[in-house]
Structures are given as C-alpha cells and as structure tokens.
Write a protein that holds these residues in place. Sequence first.
Motif, mmCIF file in Angstrom:
data_model
loop_
_atom_site.group_PDB
_atom_site.id
_atom_site.type_symbol
_atom_site.label_atom_id
_atom_site.label_comp_id
_atom_site.label_asym_id
_atom_site.label_seq_id
_atom_site.Cartn_x
_atom_site.Cartn_y
_atom_site.Cartn_z
ATOM 1 N N GLY A 183 -13.271 47.603 12.595
ATOM 2 C CA GLY A 183 -14.353 46.748 13.081
ATOM 3 C C GLY A 183 -14.613 46.877 14.559
ATOM 4 N N ALA A 184 -15.680 46.182 14.979
ATOM 5 C CA ALA A 184 -16.086 46.235 16.381
ATOM 6 C C ALA A 184 -15.117 45.441 17.248
ATOM 7 C CB ALA A 184 -17.490 45.664 16.510
ATOM 8 N N ALA A 185 -15.089 45.798 18.530
ATOM 9 C CA ALA A 185 -14.261 45.070 19.489
ATOM 10 C C ALA A 185 -14.993 43.824 19.957
ATOM 11 C CB ALA A 185 -13.941 45.965 20.679
ATOM 12 N N GLU A 186 -14.227 42.844 20.442
ATOM 13 C CA GLU A 186 -14.856 41.661 21.045
ATOM 14 C C GLU A 186 -15.358 41.977 22.437
ATOM 15 O OE1 GLU A 186 -11.386 39.334 20.686
ATOM 16 O OE2 GLU A 186 -11.609 39.463 18.513
ATOM 17 N N ALA A 187 -14.617 42.811 23.140
ATOM 18 C CA ALA A 187 -15.005 43.145 24.508
ATOM 19 C C ALA A 187 -14.632 44.580 24.800
ATOM 20 C CB ALA A 187 -14.309 42.216 25.499
ATOM 21 N N ILE A 188 -15.466 45.199 25.614
ATOM 22 C CA ILE A 188 -15.169 46.545 26.092
ATOM 23 C C ILE A 188 -15.341 46.550 27.598
ATOM 24 C CG2 ILE A 188 -16.053 48.925 26.171
ATOM 25 C CD1 ILE A 188 -16.435 48.780 23.199
#
Length: 402
Positions: free
Chosen positions: A3-8
């Motif tokens: 899944g996608a990250a919360e923050a990059i």
Amino acid sequence: MSGAAEAIWQNANLATMAGGATYGAVPDGALAVRGGRIAWVGARAALPEGLIGAETVVHDAGGGWITPALIDCHTHLVFAGNRAEEFEGRLCGDTYEGAARRGGGIVSTVMKTRAADEAALLASARGRLARLVAEGVRTVEIKSGYGLSIESELKMLRVARALGRESGVRVRTSFLGAHAVPPEFAGRSDDYVDLIVEEMLPAVAAEGLADAVDAFAETIAFSNAQIRRIFEAAAALGLPVKLHADQLTDGDGAAFAASVGALSADHLEYTSAAGAQAMGAAGTVAVLLPGAYATVGARQPPPVAAFRAHGVGMAVATDCNPGSSPMCSLLMAMNLACALFRLTPEEALAGVTRQAARALGLAGEVGTLEVGKAAEFAVWDVGHPRELAYWMGGVGPRVVLG
Ligand code: DI6
Ligand code: FE
C-alpha cells in the motif's frame, strides 16, 4: 511493502548511518513512512510508484540532510539543585574526588534530591529534556542514583517514566543505586550493597521502573566484587547491565563490564588496551562522555585508537548531571568528542545514533534510517552532516519526526 505510504520525504540527502557509504549517505534520497515505521528508504529515482497514493503527504526537505533522530544514551537528567560552587572550587585548586571525600560531590546532590518531591524533580528535568529535544533527540536514557534509599530511588525512576509519558520521548531508565555510598552507610558499603540486592532492586523491578542496571566502579564508589553481586541480581531479574568504568582510575572496569556481557561501559578514560580488547570481543559499547572529561579537568582521554583497533563501537552522550557534566547539548558533546578525543565527525554522529542505540539495547528499533525501524528522524539545514559536529552547538534541526 504493501500500500501507499502516509508520508514521503524527498528533496533530501540521507545520512542513514546504516553502513555502506560514509555516513551511509544517499544523495537525493527519499524516505517513506507508514504506521510510524520507515517503509522505504533509498535514492529518490528508485522510489516505487505504488508508495505514493491519494492520501500520501509529500514533504519537501529543502535539499537539507535527514539523519536518524539523536539518542542521548547516558544522562542523570533527574536531580535537584546544582553544583556550581564545586565547579568554582575545582578552578581554585580542589579536585572532584576531594569534594566527594568531604561529603560534597554526588552525596550533596543526594541530599537535595531526597528533599525534593516528584513535582519539583519533574519540573527541573523537564527543562533539561526540552533542550535535548530541541536538538533532535528522541531517545534519552535517564539514571537514578541521587536517591540512594528505596523511596528516593523509586521517586527518581517514577519521575523519569513520567517525563517519557508527558513528552513522548522514548525514555530508557537505568537503576543506579550503586552510584555512591549514602552517608548513613558510611564505612559500611557492603551493607549498602546488601540493601541494593535484597530490597532496592526487587522493589524497582516489581514496579517495572528500570530497563537496565548501572553502577559506578571506582575507588570513591564501589568495587568490582560488590558490583558483581548487583549484576548477578540484575541478571536474575532479566535486566541488562552497564557500568561507569575507569573514569578516574584504571579499575579494570572495561574488562569487568565485558566479562558480564554489559551493554556498555561508560567514561573509560583510564581503560587499558586489554580492556578495549575485551570489550571488542564481547560487543560491549564504549560510551564516551567528553563533558565529564572536560569538567573534572581530566588529563587522559579514552583509548580511542584501541577501541578502533578492536572494533569497539563508540557512543557519545552528554552525561548530563550537576557534578561532572552540567551539559544539556548532545551536539556540543559531539563537538567535544571530536575536539578532545579526536573522533571523526562521522564517528561522533554514529555515536549519537547507531552506537547509542546499541548501548541501550535498541539497535533493532532506532539509530539508523532503515526499513522497519521507528520513523524517528531529523531534518537539518546543513550542507553536509559533518557540520553537526563542527558547529559548537546552535545548529538545531528544522524538523524532528517521531
Ligand atoms: N560519574 C560521573 O561522571 C557522574 N556519575 C558518575 O558515576 C557524576 C555524578 C555527580 O558528580 O553528581
Ligand atoms: Fe554518568
């Protein structure tokens, strides 16, 4: 990875401190966070597309450097009063040991700490912790050792735990009942060790107040034989140990710490080459405390070359305490470790990240920018990570996460 990250975080250079290149550096890197953990770290060009989703917050680090959040792995942050008079006395010819022998020194802080209630201790320690946090520190070790009675030692450790709860900083506590012989046991240090082993340590463990057990091995404090008894009791309770060793004299403390598998041996100014070798073989971390070295006017730096030769990891810490190291700046400790002990700036940064984590038994959790570790890191507006040790304080991070 799922899944996608919360923050990059991107537009950043990473000092991962995880090996490989110097500083574990990744120029033009990116770091992804999910569930409070580092989900991905590497070159921005290699960032997997699937990590960026509709909800992902993308941060611009402004071309600065990201390091692991800093770790102060040796402090006596909780205490009452100060010892500026003793400092002045040393500059007029007195010595650290001389003041201790006359009932000043550690025991004078014990009297004030015993008299202070939890609220007062918490208030004064809170200010010191805030100064560390402002420099990017997210993990702090705090020792007891200014109580030296069951109630007062429990009080100090409760305050340390409360500091962690209220600040969100990861606090690791060390029970240091064997810091000095309290005045009511003067001349009866073995009886005091009995009290530590039979009553204090079990009470501390029963309340879950200690993450480790420490002791001060020194002619003005406790012998290795006395400390062995304490460490055996700690082992029976499943608690790791660390040792204030060879600070003022060579008491064979480093080899002793290594022989019991201590997480760290700290100070080490008078440690012999054989002691360094034993530490290397045991994997015991050397915690270097240049604030104490400078403040007590020591003349002999720790054997850094021998530590390097024997593969001993070197951590750096403030030793924040009112007697030998009234310092609340880990960046200043890094600078002094370079200036006084000749550490390289990279060793100094490793000393407050990867090696400090090892000294606390937290190597799997913090101290490097690696996938799976806690997402605790600092963003610095510097052109190179060597600047963290170069500036004599004053380079706060722009952002601290975690
Ligand atoms: N060594 C130190 O440098 C500190 N404790 C220790 O065992 C000093 C603590 C103090 O002087 O209050
Ligand atoms: Fe200390």
